[in-house]
Motif scaffolding. Structure first.
Motif, short mmCIF file in Angstrom:
data_model
loop_
_atom_site.label_atom_id
_atom_site.label_comp_id
_atom_site.label_asym_id
_atom_site.label_seq_id
_atom_site.Cartn_x
_atom_site.Cartn_y
_atom_site.Cartn_z
N UNK A 149 23.12 -3.32 -25.46
CA UNK A 149 23.10 -3.24 -23.99
C UNK A 149 24.50 -3.27 -23.37
N UNK A 150 25.55 -3.31 -24.22
CA UNK A 150 26.88 -3.51 -23.65
C UNK A 150 27.37 -2.30 -22.83
N UNK A 151 26.83 -1.12 -23.11
CA UNK A 151 27.30 0.07 -22.40
C UNK A 151 26.26 0.67 -21.44
N UNK A 152 25.15 -0.05 -21.21
CA UNK A 152 24.09 0.54 -20.39
C UNK A 152 24.51 0.70 -18.93
N UNK A 153 25.45 -0.10 -18.48
CA UNK A 153 25.87 -0.01 -17.08
C UNK A 153 27.34 0.36 -16.96
N UNK A 154 27.89 1.06 -17.95
CA UNK A 154 29.31 1.39 -17.91
C UNK A 154 29.65 2.22 -16.67
N UNK A 155 28.83 3.25 -16.39
CA UNK A 155 29.14 4.10 -15.24
C UNK A 155 28.98 3.34 -13.93
N UNK A 156 27.97 2.47 -13.87
CA UNK A 156 27.78 1.66 -12.66
C UNK A 156 28.96 0.73 -12.44
N UNK A 157 29.44 0.11 -13.53
CA UNK A 157 30.59 -0.80 -13.42
C UNK A 157 31.84 -0.04 -12.95
N UNK A 158 31.99 1.20 -13.47
CA UNK A 158 33.15 2.01 -13.07
C UNK A 158 33.07 2.35 -11.57
N UNK A 159 31.86 2.70 -11.11
CA UNK A 159 31.69 2.99 -9.69
C UNK A 159 31.95 1.76 -8.83
N UNK A 160 31.57 0.59 -9.35
CA UNK A 160 31.76 -0.65 -8.59
C UNK A 160 33.23 -0.98 -8.43
N UNK A 161 34.00 -0.96 -9.52
CA UNK A 161 35.42 -1.35 -9.42
C UNK A 161 36.23 -0.27 -8.73
N UNK A 162 35.69 0.97 -8.69
CA UNK A 162 36.38 2.05 -7.97
C UNK A 162 36.05 2.03 -6.48
N UNK A 163 35.10 1.19 -6.09
CA UNK A 163 34.75 1.08 -4.68
C UNK A 163 33.73 2.09 -4.21
N UNK A 164 33.15 2.86 -5.15
CA UNK A 164 32.15 3.85 -4.73
C UNK A 164 30.80 3.21 -4.40
N UNK A 165 30.51 2.07 -5.00
CA UNK A 165 29.33 1.28 -4.66
C UNK A 165 29.78 -0.16 -4.50
N UNK A 166 28.95 -0.97 -3.82
CA UNK A 166 29.32 -2.37 -3.61
C UNK A 166 28.48 -3.33 -4.45
N UNK A 220 19.32 -16.63 -29.81
CA UNK A 220 18.04 -16.12 -29.32
C UNK A 220 18.33 -15.08 -28.23
N UNK A 221 17.38 -14.17 -28.00
CA UNK A 221 17.57 -13.11 -27.01
C UNK A 221 17.03 -13.58 -25.65
N UNK A 222 17.87 -13.44 -24.63
CA UNK A 222 17.47 -13.77 -23.25
C UNK A 222 17.50 -12.48 -22.43
N UNK A 223 16.32 -12.06 -21.98
CA UNK A 223 16.25 -10.90 -21.07
C UNK A 223 16.60 -11.37 -19.66
N UNK A 224 17.48 -10.64 -18.98
CA UNK A 224 17.85 -10.99 -17.61
C UNK A 224 17.80 -9.76 -16.72
N UNK A 225 17.51 -10.01 -15.46
CA UNK A 225 17.72 -9.02 -14.41
C UNK A 225 19.06 -9.40 -13.79
N UNK A 226 20.08 -8.56 -13.97
CA UNK A 226 21.44 -8.91 -13.56
C UNK A 226 21.80 -8.15 -12.29
N UNK A 227 22.32 -8.89 -11.33
CA UNK A 227 22.76 -8.32 -10.04
C UNK A 227 24.26 -8.57 -9.90
N UNK A 228 25.04 -7.49 -9.83
CA UNK A 228 26.50 -7.60 -9.72
C UNK A 228 26.93 -7.04 -8.37
N UNK A 229 27.77 -7.79 -7.68
CA UNK A 229 28.19 -7.41 -6.32
C UNK A 229 29.64 -7.80 -6.12
#
Length: 987
Positions: free
Chosen positions: A155-172, A186-195
């Motif tokens: 899962x380490x790369x599932x949000x790579x493009x979203x993270x790039x858009x966030x730090x570039x200021x294209x999304x908040x 153990x595996x912990x499933x999370x719903x992660x919200x980054x802002x």
């Protein structure tokens, strides 16, 4: 020069030294601390940081060493430590380093979040985190620890493009599901919200982001086994009119109906696995996300919300009414079921409806009263509100909902003495078929009496039966208080005042006028003013009065004799003025001043002249006929001669008075000043004196007298001392009463819970009470040189000035508005202002006072109530279901047009509000009428029952009936019943 002092000898020394007023510390290049400012130490203590925390920064073993090295290389470095933002500067031209610290809000941010939360930088290094984060991932991150070190490799790369858009200021912000591997693997499933965190909230130049983790491990396990009722769900999916989505608790779509594909254009294979929030238009996503949080909570009632979605690829806007309901069940059958209706084609109609609602709401909100509709029965409850606006809470202290829940509440607030008067006014309005206005008193929630003005009209049916009353309730308490104050000014004036109509009859008189003439107010009202004039003077006075009435003169003044009730004559000066309105005579106001004292002074002078120049016979005539006490005394203060008035005042005969000096009947407390004045008179230092003193009559009664003493030389060269004594006992008693009343009015002014401020014609403040200081935030001294214009919010000033100008010109005497004020700290608040003018006898404004009440909370409540009312009305009127709203007694509160259409029931039947007639009308249309009525009776007996079932109609249609209790604040207040036409059974 060396050491600390030497560090200060460089260009820009003043700028450097000024920094010592900030939280800084000074170090040499070896890391030794040379100086710490008081603010530096204070900041350490406030954040719980040890004073030794930054010691040894130049030590390679210190965790701060790499910041120290970076500063040496680049002359500047910024970094964040627990609760502190730090900047380290190398001072050019010296061997000194300056450390500046500030309190860092990042830890406050994460600690205020109820989920597991952390703050990261652009390298995804964890800056700080809360205890929930530590407990969830079972790790204490150290400096430089990256969040991705805990993420599952897949899962380490599932949000790579979203993270790039966030730090570039294209999304908040963005949401995504990820797996984490805590310390126990153990595996912990999370719903992660980054802002992102707005840069202005954090000092420095680095950017930071909040990471919020919601543990959905159990939910993921649950939905692996999710199997809902396939028969029902397949019907939902095949429905072409309504849109259905099934998601997990975080909004991930598992299935959708064909109507979703048709309406939004998304293929089924694209929809599955998407987040439902991604289908929403960007401007509505934040709002939808908040509702998604609510819908995912257990036991939360279903809520309907309007939301804008976008079509697949074309991004065309589609408006849906959508609501979500958590599906209760086993861990394998829970989630959120979304039901939506396409309202795009009706959007324009809705906007027109909203515009009408806005106009109506604007009208209601701008009224300074509570708009209502009340059902009425003249033989019973005559104020059972069906509709009442939120303004009622400001008037009564009870909310609109409380009145709707308790139909008898308003009647119980009305004073018993006023209830019969109200009932009579309504009965009269029904007979005359005309509006009515009445004023009465109620007792509000705090137990205080308030005056209410009720302006209403009766609405009649075609048969002539009273259906309801539509009206507006105004709080006129302040106006009543103002009227009372003005009435007090009228009644307590030191001169007589009366109002006279065009026919010359008295229509109002004050107490002073009654006292002067010896009449009661009731005796004077309606009396012809000319009857108070001597018969021989009436012709002259009538001509002057007629000139005044006809407008040939505006006013006149004269001395005259008025005839008292007992026949005595009273010398007065009268000033009469005509009060006109639009060139028409309204009334004549007369000011009457008692000039008896002046006339008596003139008589005293005549007596003295007679004593000095006239014969004994003339002196005796004037002496005995004088209306006041007169005496002649010798050089020792003994009375030589007195008249009857003096003897009556003191209670002694002339013979008795000749045997004593004046100290015998003078009150001991007033004797010394009288003796001093008399000795000065005898010695020739003064020729006369006057004083008010107390006397002790022969019977021991204490009376007040106004004494005037004069010494004259007669024509034979002998000194004569004259004493003139006026009985002022009654006046002194009246003055004491007035002082008591003035003290009472002053106490009322200061103790009033409403802010009261008095201003002059220019708007300058003359006086304010404590409540005014509290509501405005100003002390009286601060208002010097300011006017009410300086306190008024600019957008509200013109309306206030327009009304105040009418007060200045005499067009109006009072007005009431709601306006905004600005406090000294710049904060803005709403207030209700009532302005009342106090005028001089000539009608010119003397001053005015304003009663101010803070209504900010009411304004906020009105806005919230309006929003809710709009949402509820739109939801009901635009629903495709037929809906009934019932109270606990099964009285019909509301119905929509779709209900009338489905059941083919006339509006006349519904407006009869006979609930069982309505049930009987529906009963005749169903295949199983007895079971239908039995179900309704069961719901009536037990308000907690919920029922969902299908009913077959005689016309071949099938309706799905959903009946649930309506719950507000945890209490059942009624029932909501909806009917939906279906083609086949859903159960």
């Amino acid at each position: 020069m060396s050491g600390f002092a030497g560090l200060l000898e460089f260009p820009g020394e003043a700028e450097f030294f000024s920094q010592f007023l900030e939280p800084i510390a000074l170090y040499d290049r070896q890391g030794s601390c040379l100086y710490k400012s008081k603010q530096f130490l204070s900041t350490l203590r406030e954040t719980g940081t040890s004073e030794s925390y930054f010691s040894g920064m130049a030590d390679p073993g210190s965790h701060l060493y790499h910041y120290w090295q970076e500063t040496i290389e680049k002359d500047f470095c910024e970094f964040i430590e627990p609760q502190l933002f730090c900047s380290l500067h190398a001072i050019a031209g010296t061997e000194a380093m300056v450390l500046k610290i500030q309190k860092c809000p990042l830890r406050l941010i994460v600690n205020s979040i109820n989920y597991a939360a952390a703050v990261v930088n652009q390298k995804l290094e964890i800056i700080c985190c809360n205890q929930q984060f530590i407990d969830l991932l079972e790790i204490h991150p150290t400096s430089g620890f990256q969040l991705n070190q805990l993420v599952h490799p897949e899962d380490q790369n599932v949000d790579r493009s979203l993270w790039s858009d966030l730090i570039a200021g294209r999304i908040s912000e963005y949401n995504i599901e990820k797996r984490f591997l805590p310390g126990n693997q153990r595996i912990v499933w999370t719903n992660i919200h980054i802002q992102n965190i707005p840069p202005e909230q954090v000092p420095g130049t680095d950017l930071f982001y909040t990471v919020i983790l919601e543990d959905i491990s159990e939910v993921k396990a649950t939905y692996e086994a999710l199997i809902l009722d396939h028969q029902r769900w397949n019907i939902f999916l095949s429905n072409r009119l309504n849109l259905f989505f099934q998601t997990n608790l975080s909004g991930k779509i598992y299935s959708a109906s064909n109507a979703v594909v048709t309406t939004l254009g998304y293929p089924q294979e694209v929809l599955k696995g998407m987040q439902i929030v991604d289908l929403v238009h960007p401007r509505d996503r934040a709002n939808f996300f908040r509702f998604l949080k609510l819908w995912s909570q257990p036991d939360h009632p279903a809520m309907m919300v309007e939301c804008c979605f976008q079509k697949y690829r074309s991004q065309e806007e589609v408006y849906l009414y959508i609501h979500g309901q958590q599906l209760a069940g086993t861990s394998a059958s829970s989630g959120i079921l979304f039901y939506a209706v396409d309202i795009t084609e009706r959007k324009q109609l809705e906007q027109e409806i909203q515009a009408k609602e806005e106009r109506y709401r604007s009208l209601v909100s701008n009224l300074p009263g509570a708009v209502y509709r009340a059902s009425t029965d003249l033989s019973n409850d005559y104020y059972a509100f069906e509709v009442i606006s939120p303004e009622i809470e400001r008037i009564t202290g009870y909310s609109a909902h409380e009145f709707l829940r308790n139909p008898n509440l308003y009647q119980s607030l009305i004073l018993e003495d006023d209830q019969r008067m109200i009932k009579q006014a309504i009965a009269r309005a029904v007979v005359l078929q005309e509006p009515f206005t009445i004023e009465y008193q109620i007792r509000d929630a705090a137990g205080e009496l308030r005056w209410v003005q009720d302006r209403a009209r009766c609405v009649m049916s075609e048969s002539g039966r009273l259906q309801w009353i539509d009206g507006v309730l105004f709080d006129v308490t302040q106006q009543k208080q103002s009227e009372e104050l003005l009435r007090a000014v009228f009644e307590q004036a030191a001169v007589g005042i009366n109002l006279m109509d065009r026919e010359g009859n008295l229509i109002r008189v004050n107490q002073k006028q009654c006292e002067m003439l010896g009449y009661s107010e009731l005796e004077m009202i309606g009396l012809a003013a000319m009857n108070l004039t001597l018969p021989e003077e009436q012709a002259q006075k009538q001509k002057l009065l007629q000139d005044l009435l006809d407008g040939r003169i505006k006013s006149y003044s004269m001395d005259k004799l008025d005839v008292k009730k007992n026949g005595e004559l009273l010398w007065v000066t009268i000033t009469m003025s005509a009060i006109r309105e639009r060139d028409h005579l309204k009334y004549v106001v007369t000011l009457v001043q008692d000039i008896t004292e002046r006339k008596r002074a003139e008589a005293e002078k005549a007596i003295v002249r007679a004593a000095l120049e006239s014969s004994e016979a003339q002196l005796r005539l004037m002496f005995e006929s004088a209306p006041i006490g007169v005496s002649i005394t010798d050089q020792n203060g003994r009375i030589v001669k007195t008249n009857a008035a003096m003897q009556e005042f003191l209670g002694y005969s002339q013979a008795e008075l000749r045997q004593v000096s004046f100290d015998h009947y003078t009150h001991p407390e007033d004797l010394e000043i009288d003796l001093q004045q008399f000795q000065a008179l005898i010695s020739g230092t003064i020729s006369h004196y006057q004083l008010e003193k107390r006397y002790i009559r022969k019977d021991g009664t204490i009376v007040w007298g106004n004494l005037r003493i004069a010494s004259e030389i007669d024509r034979h060269g002998e000194p004569l001392t004259f004493a003139f004594l006026e009985d002022i006992t009654e006046r002194k008693q009246q003055e004491q009463r007035l002082r008591d009343q003035e003290a009472e009015l002053r106490a009322i002014f200061e103790a009033s819970p409403s802010g009261i401020g008095a201003i002059d014609r220019a708007g300058n403040f003359l006086r304010i009470n404590k409540a005014y200081q509290k509501v405005m935030g100003y002390e009286f001294s601060q208002l010097s040189g300011m006017t009410f214009r300086d306190l008024t919010y600019p957008d509200d000033l013109n309306r206030d000035l327009e009304l105040y100008e009418k007060v200045l010109t005499g067009e109006i005497d009072t007005y009431q508005i709601e306006k905004r004020y600005i406090r000294p700290d710049g904060s803005v608040f709403w207030a209700s202002l009532t302005v009342v003018a106090v005028r001089q006898s000539d009608g010119q404004l003397q001053f005015s006072f304003g009663l101010t009440e803070d209504i900010t909370e009411r304004k906020r409540a009105e806005q919230a109530a309006d929003h809710f009312l709009q949402l509820l009305r739109s939801s009901l009127d635009l629903s495709t279901d037929g809906i009934l709203l019932l109270d606990l007694q099964w009285h019909l509160i509301h119905y929509n047009q779709q209900f009338m259409k489905l059941w083919e029931i006339s509006e006349e039947t519904l407006e009869m509000q006979d609930d069982w007639k309505l049930v009987n009308a529906m009963k005749q249309k169903v295949v199983e009428p007895e079971q239908f009525v039995a179900q309704i009776q069961e719901e009536y007996r037990c308000s907690q029952i919920e029922d969902i079932r299908e009913w077959q109609l005689l016309n071949g249609k099938t309706y799905l009936r959903i009946s649930r209790p309506q719950v507000i604040d945890g209490r059942i207040v009624g029932r909501v019943v909806s009917y939906r036409e279906i083609k086949t059974s859903t159960l």
